[in-house]
Scaffold this motif. Sequence first.
Motif, short mmCIF file in Angstrom:
data_model
loop_
_atom_site.label_atom_id
_atom_site.label_comp_id
_atom_site.label_asym_id
_atom_site.label_seq_id
_atom_site.Cartn_x
_atom_site.Cartn_y
_atom_site.Cartn_z
N PRO A 153 6.71 9.59 -7.99
CA PRO A 153 5.57 8.49 -7.84
C PRO A 153 4.22 9.29 -7.58
O PRO A 153 4.13 10.05 -6.72
CB PRO A 153 6.19 7.59 -7.00
CG PRO A 153 7.39 7.77 -6.78
CD PRO A 153 7.82 9.19 -7.01
N LEU A 154 3.36 9.13 -7.95
CA LEU A 154 1.96 9.57 -7.81
C LEU A 154 0.87 8.65 -8.37
O LEU A 154 0.94 7.86 -9.11
CB LEU A 154 1.88 10.96 -8.23
CG LEU A 154 1.96 11.30 -9.93
CD1 LEU A 154 0.83 11.08 -10.58
CD2 LEU A 154 2.48 12.74 -10.16
N ARG A 155 -0.42 8.84 -7.82
CA ARG A 155 -1.43 8.09 -8.37
C ARG A 155 -2.58 9.26 -8.47
O ARG A 155 -3.11 9.92 -7.84
CB ARG A 155 -2.18 7.17 -7.48
CG ARG A 155 -3.36 6.33 -7.64
CD ARG A 155 -3.62 5.37 -6.65
NE ARG A 155 -4.74 4.48 -7.21
CZ ARG A 155 -4.64 3.60 -8.10
NH1 ARG A 155 -3.79 3.18 -8.52
NH2 ARG A 155 -5.80 3.06 -8.32
N VAL A 156 -3.18 9.29 -9.85
CA VAL A 156 -4.28 10.35 -10.12
C VAL A 156 -5.84 9.44 -9.48
O VAL A 156 -6.06 8.32 -9.86
CB VAL A 156 -4.50 10.41 -11.46
CG1 VAL A 156 -5.54 11.15 -11.62
CG2 VAL A 156 -3.07 11.02 -12.06
N LEU A 157 -6.30 10.04 -8.52
CA LEU A 157 -7.51 9.42 -7.98
C LEU A 157 -8.57 9.80 -8.83
O LEU A 157 -9.69 8.98 -8.83
CB LEU A 157 -7.88 9.77 -6.43
CG LEU A 157 -6.70 9.66 -5.56
CD1 LEU A 157 -6.93 10.39 -4.27
CD2 LEU A 157 -6.36 8.21 -5.32
N GLY A 158 -8.82 10.59 -9.66
CA GLY A 158 -9.77 11.06 -10.54
C GLY A 158 -9.36 12.59 -10.86
O GLY A 158 -8.74 13.36 -10.57
N PRO A 159 -10.03 13.00 -12.13
CA PRO A 159 -11.06 11.75 -12.82
C PRO A 159 -10.41 10.87 -13.80
O PRO A 159 -9.36 11.26 -14.11
CB PRO A 159 -12.02 13.01 -13.71
CG PRO A 159 -10.89 14.24 -13.81
CD PRO A 159 -10.10 14.05 -12.68
N GLN A 160 -11.13 9.98 -14.45
CA GLN A 160 -10.52 9.04 -15.47
C GLN A 160 -9.90 9.41 -16.61
O GLN A 160 -8.92 9.16 -17.07
CB GLN A 160 -11.84 8.26 -15.92
CG GLN A 160 -11.17 7.12 -16.71
CD GLN A 160 -10.75 5.81 -15.96
OE1 GLN A 160 -10.60 5.95 -14.56
NE2 GLN A 160 -9.98 5.09 -16.31
N GLU A 161 -10.52 10.95 -17.14
CA GLU A 161 -10.00 11.33 -18.35
C GLU A 161 -8.46 11.85 -18.06
O GLU A 161 -7.36 11.71 -18.79
CB GLU A 161 -10.60 12.50 -18.79
CG GLU A 161 -10.95 13.75 -17.73
CD GLU A 161 -11.49 14.81 -18.42
OE1 GLU A 161 -11.56 15.10 -19.47
OE2 GLU A 161 -12.62 15.44 -17.71
N VAL A 162 -8.05 12.17 -17.03
CA VAL A 162 -6.67 12.74 -16.66
C VAL A 162 -5.82 11.48 -16.28
O VAL A 162 -4.52 11.67 -16.62
CB VAL A 162 -6.67 13.63 -15.12
CG1 VAL A 162 -5.20 13.97 -14.77
CG2 VAL A 162 -7.55 14.94 -15.40
N ARG A 163 -6.30 10.46 -15.59
CA ARG A 163 -5.58 9.13 -15.50
C ARG A 163 -5.32 8.78 -16.66
O ARG A 163 -3.98 8.34 -16.98
CB ARG A 163 -6.38 8.13 -14.74
CG ARG A 163 -5.34 7.21 -14.49
CD ARG A 163 -6.25 5.95 -13.71
NE ARG A 163 -6.93 6.54 -12.30
CZ ARG A 163 -8.35 6.60 -12.19
NH1 ARG A 163 -9.15 6.33 -13.03
NH2 ARG A 163 -8.55 7.17 -10.92
N GLN A 164 -6.07 8.67 -17.79
CA GLN A 164 -5.95 7.94 -19.02
C GLN A 164 -5.06 9.00 -19.72
O GLN A 164 -4.10 8.37 -20.49
CB GLN A 164 -7.13 7.89 -19.88
CG GLN A 164 -8.36 6.97 -19.12
CD GLN A 164 -7.46 5.51 -19.22
OE1 GLN A 164 -6.68 5.05 -20.31
NE2 GLN A 164 -7.93 4.68 -18.18
N ALA A 165 -5.03 10.16 -19.89
CA ALA A 165 -4.04 11.21 -20.45
C ALA A 165 -2.57 10.97 -19.81
O ALA A 165 -1.78 10.93 -20.97
CB ALA A 165 -4.58 12.54 -20.41
#
Length: 322
Positions: A292-304
């Motif tokens: 489990p993890l949460r990408v805090l940023g940037p948005q492009e990495v989260r969307q990928a």
Amino acid sequence: MLTTSARLLRLVSLLSSRPSWTCGELAERMEVTDRTVRRDVARLRELGYGVESDPGPWGGYRLSGGARALPLLLDDEEALAVAVALRGAASSGVLGGDQAVLSALLKLQQSLPRRVAERLAGMDATFVHAHRPGEPQIAPGTLLELAGACRGGQRVRLSYRDGGGRDSVREVDPYRLVHNGRRWYFVALDVARGEWRTFRADRVVQVRGTGQPVAEPVELPDPALLVVRNTGTGRYPVYASVRFPVPLEEALRLVPASVGTHRPDGPGACVVEIGGPDAEGLARYLLGLAVPLRVLGPQEVRQALLRLLRGVAEENGEEDGG
């Protein structure tokens, strides 16, 4: 009259100064009898030193490549010359990232007689080195102090001036010195922040011991990789801040310190900065961690990452009519 131990050291020094000596020559230089020379040679052999001899009136003694390392005996002028040369090599970085020169300089300075050390300090105060434009200047002795801090296993109080001219004082646990290009970098754990940091050695103002031992780190970083990542040379095009709901110790097992920069985020979580070639590459790396993890940023990495997750879910969904 020299003591036996001093006489043996003197004999070794003479034997190492030229290829061969006759017994008479050694006796004359040491002001002893031929019999004493022969007895001292026998003692050196018993101690493991390779001393060979040739028979006959013109024969002599010489050192061979024995299994025992010979003691280094330097007079005052030789010791001073070696110390100056080592300091020059350390300051200029002529030996690249090889830290052997710093270790040798540290050992030599600790063993210098007071009279030689005072002369060396006087030379430090009067010598001026003409640096090339843009070349960082390192105060005499700073590299030696930092090398000693890394070897000593003691927490130090570091006075540091950053690129903007701002002064700060922080407690750090020393780790390594790294040479990169024309600069030396001091790698240490910032105690207050709990982060591994790199400090330019030419910006270090003062190093003072605190008397406290360094903390035992969970995992040590690769100092060279840390310097490359933190100094702008070889930076990744994309970085992501990722929050893991696990303590720092477990986060370091998931993402080694040589890969990411860690900082605690509460008692049971950790935020890690991780670099990669692009957003897709970073997303694939994070997905491969399988935690489990949460990408805090940037948005492009989260969307990928979300696109990859949706693709995996679609490929593993229930088949129609199943």
